[in-house]
Design a protein around this motif. Structure first.
Motif, PDB file in Angstrom:
ATOM      1  N   LEU A 105       0.860  -1.186   0.000  1.00  0.00           N
ATOM      2  CA  LEU A 105       0.000   0.000   0.000  1.00  0.00           C
ATOM      3  C   LEU A 105       0.897   1.236   0.000  1.00  0.00           C
ATOM      4  CD1 LEU A 105      -2.278  -1.524   2.675  1.00  0.00           C
ATOM      5  CD2 LEU A 105      -3.191  -0.566   0.561  1.00  0.00           C
ATOM      6  N   PRO A 106       0.576   2.233  -0.825  1.00  0.00           N
ATOM      7  CA  PRO A 106       1.396   3.463  -0.841  1.00  0.00           C
ATOM      8  C   PRO A 106       1.086   4.312   0.393  1.00  0.00           C
ATOM      9  CG  PRO A 106      -0.417   3.651  -2.394  1.00  0.00           C
ATOM     10  CD  PRO A 106      -0.537   2.284  -1.774  1.00  0.00           C
ATOM     11  N   THR A 107       1.887   4.162   1.441  1.00  0.00           N
ATOM     12  CA  THR A 107       1.611   4.839   2.715  1.00  0.00           C
ATOM     13  C   THR A 107       2.809   5.683   3.119  1.00  0.00           C
ATOM     14  OG1 THR A 107       2.533   2.992   3.926  1.00  0.00           O
ATOM     15  CG2 THR A 107       0.160   2.913   3.489  1.00  0.00           C
ATOM     16  N   TYR A 108       2.715   6.312   4.275  1.00  0.00           N
ATOM     17  CA  TYR A 108       3.819   7.070   4.870  1.00  0.00           C
ATOM     18  C   TYR A 108       4.472   8.014   3.849  1.00  0.00           C
ATOM     19  CZ  TYR A 108       3.668   4.113   9.111  1.00  0.00           C
ATOM     20  OH  TYR A 108       3.303   3.471  10.270  1.00  0.00           O
ATOM     21  N   GLN A 109       5.791   7.817   3.591  1.00  0.00           N
ATOM     22  CA  GLN A 109       6.537   8.761   2.745  1.00  0.00           C
ATOM     23  C   GLN A 109       6.548   8.339   1.275  1.00  0.00           C
ATOM     24  OE1 GLN A 109       8.020   7.612   5.858  1.00  0.00           O
ATOM     25  NE2 GLN A 109       7.069   9.436   6.729  1.00  0.00           N
TER      26      GLN A 109
ATOM     27  N   GLY B 176       5.085   6.496  14.594  1.00  0.00           N
ATOM     28  CA  GLY B 176       4.487   5.188  14.846  1.00  0.00           C
ATOM     29  C   GLY B 176       4.581   4.276  13.631  1.00  0.00           C
ATOM     30  N   ILE B 177       4.857   2.996  13.908  1.00  0.00           N
ATOM     31  CA  ILE B 177       5.096   2.011  12.853  1.00  0.00           C
ATOM     32  C   ILE B 177       3.924   1.038  12.756  1.00  0.00           C
ATOM     33  CG2 ILE B 177       6.564   0.036  12.238  1.00  0.00           C
ATOM     34  CD1 ILE B 177       8.081   2.540  11.921  1.00  0.00           C
ATOM     35  N   SER B 178       3.466   0.778  11.546  1.00  0.00           N
ATOM     36  CA  SER B 178       2.464  -0.263  11.321  1.00  0.00           C
ATOM     37  C   SER B 178       3.159  -1.571  10.972  1.00  0.00           C
ATOM     38  CB  SER B 178       1.571   0.085  10.132  1.00  0.00           C
ATOM     39  OG  SER B 178       0.929   1.313  10.323  1.00  0.00           O
TER      40      SER B 178
ATOM     41  N   THR C 228       3.477   0.057   3.019  1.00  0.00           N
ATOM     42  CA  THR C 228       3.148  -0.975   4.002  1.00  0.00           C
ATOM     43  C   THR C 228       2.652  -2.213   3.265  1.00  0.00           C
ATOM     44  OG1 THR C 228       2.437   0.800   5.487  1.00  0.00           O
ATOM     45  CG2 THR C 228       1.829  -1.442   6.107  1.00  0.00           C
TER      46      THR C 228
ATOM     47  N   PHE D 160       0.644  -5.543   2.573  1.00  0.00           N
ATOM     48  CA  PHE D 160      -0.666  -6.091   2.954  1.00  0.00           C
ATOM     49  C   PHE D 160      -0.464  -7.255   3.924  1.00  0.00           C
ATOM     50  CE2 PHE D 160      -4.191  -9.081   1.628  1.00  0.00           C
ATOM     51  CZ  PHE D 160      -5.150  -8.458   2.420  1.00  0.00           C
TER      52      PHE D 160
ATOM     53  N   MET E 168      -5.942   0.675  -1.422  1.00  0.00           N
ATOM     54  CA  MET E 168      -6.538   0.584  -0.087  1.00  0.00           C
ATOM     55  C   MET E 168      -7.856  -0.195  -0.129  1.00  0.00           C
ATOM     56  SD  MET E 168      -6.471   1.293   3.085  1.00  0.00           S
ATOM     57  CE  MET E 168      -5.245   2.552   3.348  1.00  0.00           C
TER      58      MET E 168
END
Lengths: 227, 302
Positions: free
Chosen positions: B177-181, B227-229, B259, B261, B284
């Motif tokens: 998933l295109p998350t965070y940075q 925070g880390i997923s 992140t 899946f 998502m």
């Protein structure tokens, strides 16, 4: 000012700013509480850090978009009535001695300081808890006086004893258990911060404060301190 | 009533779904590395989804039953035997007092799960039965340990369709998933990331999985910790990815490109070093839909 990004299939990250700022931890802590209370049916966990709040939610019950919208609504609401809660201060006894402060001698030489001045600089101020992490009960405290700041060790130590107090750049912290790590160790506390005492989980909270005070070698030994 | 550890192994620990509500206190999520195999183990025995099982890494474990009950072994093929006879996996089995369960060398996969009817009644520590060695929460199984559980004379099983039994020997593609940075990485950096075969290295444990491959040039080496997923993909200072897993610290300061899946992380948990690995983008909507279907099937709820 805030910005929300996705952090995974069931988590978001809310940024409250883009640089470290002493006004943020309390604000983030307050919002974390508000979120847990208001959206308790869908919020699973919160992780406050320096400038951000990580929130995991139950994707069985709410979609990313619906959760995002709810959080954004609450953030907008909060900006109009920012409530400030009392902040707690915890005092921590530390023996600043070369037997336990593994990097103390080197730092004193590098900084051209005598021990008393060093202790005064480290223990005279109230530190703000910016974040909890790395391991349970490990609180990131700031900001350390410029005169005693020091970068992390190039090679981290394999074992740092529990209770060791360290400095890394503008931050200081206590290692709650024996662990590896690269911070400059300047002293040790006898306070048990391990999870052997489960109450320690609530010892430190983002936005609260910590102040160190110096104890003598004799006091340290009298209370069971090891050299 | 229990299973007694006769011979301990490289790493066997009690795990459940994890410690999901203590990130605020700086604790890892912990819990099983392969949620798919673990969920099947409990499901086959009609257990609640969160019942504690034993996660056996690379085999070498021997247990003696001191109880009559039912078990199911899922996940890696670690040469599972009962009284030194090859025994069936992915299936409910009746066990009698005195039976010896053993796991030898890995034939396929990395982690096997031993589920027992009713779950292992290990201590609940901070809301979970999961052991986390990095955090000094509990210990790995050692010789003489007892794994308490209840006894059962009868049980109803569920069955698994063979199409759900995974093949752990294939190279894998992890959906990201295109998350965070993600948006802070340039198009060129992202192209390099998605268009190469990475290799799983030996630096691969419950905390994280380091990959080798062509490094990505990064402009921002460290940032403010956040925070880390589970499944976050950090790009470390050397430009190589580290996939953060169940025992990873709750916060971290390297930039993250996305992140993975969660159900693809279950596949990763069964891959040995030197396996080839690729990443591809996932939306998502797709991730939430697939995960929700999984949660519904196994009755996972919070």
């Amino acid at each position: 000012m805030h910005n929300i990004v996705s952090a995974g299939e069931s988590a978001i990250l809310i940024y409250f700013g883009d640089k470290i700022d002493a006004s943020l931890p309390k604000k983030i802590g307050n919002f974390a509480n508000q979120l847990k209370n208001t959206l308790s049916d869908v919020v699973i966990d919160v992780i406050p850090s320096y400038t951000s709040l990580h929130v995991s939610y139950d994707l069985n019950k709410i979609s990313f978009q619906a959760f995002f919208n709810k959080v954004e609504g609450l953030l907008n609401q909060q900006e109009s009535n920012d409530l400030i809660l009392e902040s707690k201060i915890t005092h921590i006894p530390v023996y600043y001695g070369v037997e336990v402060g593994l990097d103390l001698e080197r730092l004193l030489a590098e900084k051209n300081l005598d021990l008393n001045t060093f202790i005064e600089l480290h223990s005279s101020q109230e530190y703000l808890i910016y974040a909890i992490g790395f391991s349970p009960v490990f609180a990131f405290l700031g900001e350390v006086d410029e005169r005693i700041q020091a970068p992390r060790l190039a090679t981290p130590r394999i074992k740092i004893p529990a209770g060791s107090v360290g400095i890394a750049d503008s931050q200081t912290a206590i290692y709650p258990t024996d662990s590896s790590g690269g911070w400059n160790i300047v002293g040790r506390t006898l306070l048990d911060l391990s999870l052997n005492n489960p109450d320690n989980l609530d010892k430190f909270k983002t936005g609260d404060r910590v102040q160190f005070y110096s104890i003598t070698r004799d006091e340290y030994l009298a209370h069971g301190g090891k050299l | 009533m229990s299973f007694k550890v006769i011979k301990s192994s490289f790493l066997s620990t009690v795990q459940d779904y994890g410690r999901l509500t203590h990130g605020e206190h700086g604790m890892s999520q912990s819990g099983v590395m392969d949620e798919h195999a673990y969920a099947w183990g409990n499901h086959l025995l009609n257990n609640h989804f969160n019942k504690a099982a034993v996660e056996i890494t690379f085999g070498g474990l021997q247990l003696e039953a001191q109880v009559d009950t039912f078990i199911a072994v899922t996940g890696a093929d670690l040469d599972f035997r009962i009284n030194d006879q090859a025994a069936q996996m992915w299936h409910g089995l009746q066990i009698h007092k005195g039976d010896v369960l053993s796991w030898g060398n890995p034939k396929s996969g990395v982690r096997a799960y031993l589920a027992v009817k009713g779950g292992f009644d290990a201590s609940v520590l901070f809301g979970s039965r999961s052991i986390n060695l990095r955090e000094h929460i509990g210990a790995k199984l050692t010789q003489g340990d007892e794994l308490p559980c209840r006894s059962f004379d009868t049980a109803t099983y569920r069955f698994i369709s063979p199409k759900y039994v995974p093949n752990y020997n294939q190279d894998i593609t992890l959906r990201l998933l295109p998350t965070y940075q993600f948006n802070e990485f340039s198009i060129n950096q992202r192209d390099l990331f998605f268009n190469q075969d990475y290799t799983i290295t030996n630096a691969n444990d419950r905390t994280g999985c380091r990959l080798s491959g062509a490094p990505i040039a990064i402009k921002k080496e460290r940032m403010i910790s956040e925070g880390i997923s589970y499944g976050s993909v950090e790009i470390a200072t050397d430009g190589l990815p580290i996939i953060l897993l169940k025992d990873a610290p709750s916060i971290g300061g390297y930039p993250k490109i996305g992140t993975v899946f969660s159900l693809d992380l279950a596949k990763l948990a069964q891959r040995q070093p030197n396996t080839k690995l690729r990443f591809e983008l996932m939306s998502m909507h797709e991730a939430q839909k697939e995960r929700k279907k999984f949660n519904d099937f196994f009755e996972i709820s919070f």
